[in-house]
Design a protein around this motif. Structure first.
Motif, PDB file in Angstrom:
ATOM      1  N   PHE A 180       2.655  -4.555   3.511  1.00 29.54           N
ATOM      2  CA  PHE A 180       3.598  -3.453   3.651  1.00 29.54           C
ATOM      3  C   PHE A 180       2.922  -2.118   3.340  1.00 29.54           C
ATOM      4  O   PHE A 180       2.184  -2.002   2.367  1.00 29.54           O
ATOM      5  N   ILE A 181       3.196  -1.130   4.185  1.00 26.38           N
ATOM      6  CA  ILE A 181       2.686   0.226   3.970  1.00 26.38           C
ATOM      7  C   ILE A 181       3.891   1.136   3.757  1.00 26.38           C
ATOM      8  O   ILE A 181       4.819   1.154   4.572  1.00 26.38           O
ATOM      9  N   HIS A 182       3.883   1.864   2.662  1.00 24.49           N
ATOM     10  CA  HIS A 182       5.030   2.685   2.285  1.00 24.49           C
ATOM     11  C   HIS A 182       4.659   4.170   2.286  1.00 24.49           C
ATOM     12  O   HIS A 182       3.674   4.571   1.671  1.00 24.49           O
ATOM     13  N   LEU A 187       0.857  -1.187   0.000  1.00 23.98           N
ATOM     14  CA  LEU A 187       0.000   0.000   0.000  1.00 23.98           C
ATOM     15  C   LEU A 187       0.889   1.230   0.000  1.00 23.98           C
ATOM     16  O   LEU A 187       1.691   1.431   0.920  1.00 23.98           O
ATOM     17  N   LEU A 188       0.755   2.052  -1.032  1.00 29.05           N
ATOM     18  CA  LEU A 188       1.561   3.267  -1.152  1.00 29.05           C
ATOM     19  C   LEU A 188       0.728   4.451  -0.674  1.00 29.05           C
ATOM     20  O   LEU A 188      -0.385   4.669  -1.164  1.00 29.05           O
ATOM     21  N   ARG A 189       1.280   5.210   0.266  1.00 31.79           N
ATOM     22  CA  ARG A 189       0.569   6.355   0.826  1.00 31.79           C
ATOM     23  C   ARG A 189       1.331   7.647   0.527  1.00 31.79           C
ATOM     24  O   ARG A 189       2.008   8.209   1.398  1.00 31.79           O
ATOM     25  N   PRO A 190       1.223   8.165  -0.685  1.00 31.22           N
ATOM     26  CA  PRO A 190       1.920   9.413  -1.027  1.00 31.22           C
ATOM     27  C   PRO A 190       1.180  10.634  -0.502  1.00 31.22           C
ATOM     28  O   PRO A 190      -0.013  10.578  -0.208  1.00 31.22           O
ATOM     29  N   GLY A 191       1.919  11.732  -0.412  1.00 28.28           N
ATOM     30  CA  GLY A 191       1.304  13.026  -0.143  1.00 28.28           C
ATOM     31  C   GLY A 191       0.846  13.602  -1.476  1.00 28.28           C
ATOM     32  O   GLY A 191       0.356  12.868  -2.335  1.00 28.28           O
ATOM     33  N   LEU A 192       1.028  14.892  -1.681  1.00 24.47           N
ATOM     34  CA  LEU A 192       0.644  15.531  -2.937  1.00 24.47           C
ATOM     35  C   LEU A 192       1.392  14.894  -4.101  1.00 24.47           C
ATOM     36  O   LEU A 192       2.612  14.730  -4.050  1.00 24.47           O
ATOM     37  N   LEU A 193       0.660  14.537  -5.139  1.00 25.75           N
ATOM     38  CA  LEU A 193       1.269  13.976  -6.334  1.00 25.75           C
ATOM     39  C   LEU A 193       1.582  15.094  -7.319  1.00 25.75           C
ATOM     40  O   LEU A 193       0.687  15.856  -7.698  1.00 25.75           O
ATOM     41  N   ARG A 194       2.837  15.178  -7.732  1.00 26.83           N
ATOM     42  CA  ARG A 194       3.254  16.221  -8.652  1.00 26.83           C
ATOM     43  C   ARG A 194       3.434  15.656 -10.055  1.00 26.83           C
ATOM     44  O   ARG A 194       4.100  14.656 -10.245  1.00 26.83           O
ATOM     45  N   GLY A 195       2.818  16.319 -11.032  1.00 30.34           N
ATOM     46  CA  GLY A 195       2.933  15.885 -12.416  1.00 30.34           C
ATOM     47  C   GLY A 195       1.885  16.582 -13.257  1.00 30.34           C
ATOM     48  O   GLY A 195       1.032  17.292 -12.740  1.00 30.34           O
ATOM     49  N   ARG A 196       1.951  16.371 -14.543  1.00 29.62           N
ATOM     50  CA  ARG A 196       1.016  17.009 -15.467  1.00 29.62           C
ATOM     51  C   ARG A 196      -0.196  16.112 -15.678  1.00 29.62           C
ATOM     52  O   ARG A 196      -0.098  15.040 -16.248  1.00 29.62           O
ATOM     53  N   ARG A 197      -1.340  16.557 -15.210  1.00 25.63           N
ATOM     54  CA  ARG A 197      -2.572  15.791 -15.354  1.00 25.63           C
ATOM     55  C   ARG A 197      -3.277  16.158 -16.654  1.00 25.63           C
ATOM     56  O   ARG A 197      -3.108  17.258 -17.173  1.00 25.63           O
ATOM     57  N   GLU A 198      -4.103  15.229 -17.119  1.00 29.36           N
ATOM     58  CA  GLU A 198      -4.947  15.531 -18.267  1.00 29.36           C
ATOM     59  C   GLU A 198      -6.132  16.362 -17.805  1.00 29.36           C
ATOM     60  O   GLU A 198      -6.520  16.315 -16.639  1.00 29.36           O
ATOM     61  N   GLY A 199      -6.706  17.135 -18.709  1.00 29.39           N
ATOM     62  CA  GLY A 199      -7.897  17.905 -18.383  1.00 29.39           C
ATOM     63  C   GLY A 199      -7.552  19.214 -17.705  1.00 29.39           C
ATOM     64  O   GLY A 199      -6.385  19.587 -17.539  1.00 29.39           O
ATOM     65  N   PRO A 200      -8.597  19.944 -17.271  1.00 28.19           N
ATOM     66  CA  PRO A 200      -8.406  21.238 -16.628  1.00 28.19           C
ATOM     67  C   PRO A 200      -7.574  21.123 -15.362  1.00 28.19           C
ATOM     68  O   PRO A 200      -7.715  20.166 -14.598  1.00 28.19           O
ATOM     69  N   ALA A 201      -6.712  22.090 -15.145  1.00 27.70           N
ATOM     70  CA  ALA A 201      -5.878  22.085 -13.948  1.00 27.70           C
ATOM     71  C   ALA A 201      -6.725  22.321 -12.713  1.00 27.70           C
ATOM     72  O   ALA A 201      -7.679  23.102 -12.730  1.00 27.70           O
ATOM     73  N   ARG A 202      -6.397  21.635 -11.639  1.00 32.02           N
ATOM     74  CA  ARG A 202      -7.085  21.833 -10.365  1.00 32.02           C
ATOM     75  C   ARG A 202      -6.348  22.940  -9.617  1.00 32.02           C
ATOM     76  O   ARG A 202      -5.173  22.789  -9.277  1.00 32.02           O
TER      77      ARG A 202
END
Length: 225
Positions: free
Chosen positions: A211-213, A148-163
């Motif tokens: 496992f929790i990461h 189980l991956l528990r990331p914080g804010l995900l950074r990258g270029r998303r498709e569609g309108p920017a949030r």
């Protein structure tokens, strides 16, 4: 020569799913099969399969993929579904669990799921409570190995309108990350490509268990200290 690991990727059209496909290019040790509702451009040089169908037929597609490892990167937001909690649960709870169960039935020994930092069964935060509930139910499927991956804010270029909130978050995240020390380090942001590399590094791991990461474990896996 490394043993070939068959990976089925569920959620190929999202930020992390697309990053996994990109990071899988030129990886001779894996055979990647992506499942999606609509066609998406494959990364240049990709040698993989993509199975397209509506979600009602995803269990059949997962079975056809014959996975050793299933990777689920599905997820939406309350805002995306217009505040409809039932619609949110339909994706982040129902569809995730349905796909996980299908992967188990198809013979997958390992399941890797992108969850969220702060996921907790019974949390007062609806989003985090759903994530925690899903994690609890995934554990009860008894895969040989569950990551189980528990990331914080995900950074990258998303498709569609920017949030807007995410755009602001990505701008200030380098400074904010430095301020997050001690137990708050787990809330640090992570690049989509880095999380994809973590996923592929974990895929095929032989050690059994649950496992929790969090952030620091991502850095350890990537050899970044």
């Amino acid at each position: 020569m490394s043993e070939l690991t068959r990976i089925v990727l569920i959620g190929a059209t999202g930020l992390i799913g697309r990053a996994v496909m990109e990071q899988a290019v030129n990886r001779a040790d894996i055979h990647l099969v992506a499942i999606a509702r609509r066609e998406v451009p494959l990364p240049k040089g990709a040698r993989m399969e993509m199975l397209l169908s509506d979600t009602g037929h995803w269990p059949d597609a997962i079975a056809a993929a014959r996975p050793d490892t299933a990777v689920i990167t599905l997820g939406t937001t309350i805002k995306t579904v217009g505040g409809d909690k039932a619609a949110f649960r339909a994706v982040d709870h129902d569809l995730v669990l349905e796909c996980a169960a299908a992967a188990k039935a198809a013979g997958a020994r390992q399941l890797i799921v992108v969850s969220s930092v702060g996921a907790e069964l019974g949390s007062k935060n609806f989003y985090l409570s759903v994530k925690g509930e899903v994690e609890d139910k995934l554990a009860k499927l008894h895969f040989d190995r569950l990551d189980l991956l528990r990331p914080g804010l995900l950074r990258g270029r998303r498709e569609g309108p920017a949030r807007p909130a995410e755009r602001i978050g990505m701008i200030i995240s380098p400074l904010a990350d430095l301020l997050m020390q001690g137990r708050f380090r787990q809330y640090r942001s992570v690049k989509d490509a880095d999380l994809a590399r973590v996923i592929l590094a974990l895929a095929g791991a032989k050690q059994r268990g649950h496992f929790i990461h969090h952030h620091d474990e991502f850095r350890r896996i990537l050899g970044a200290g």
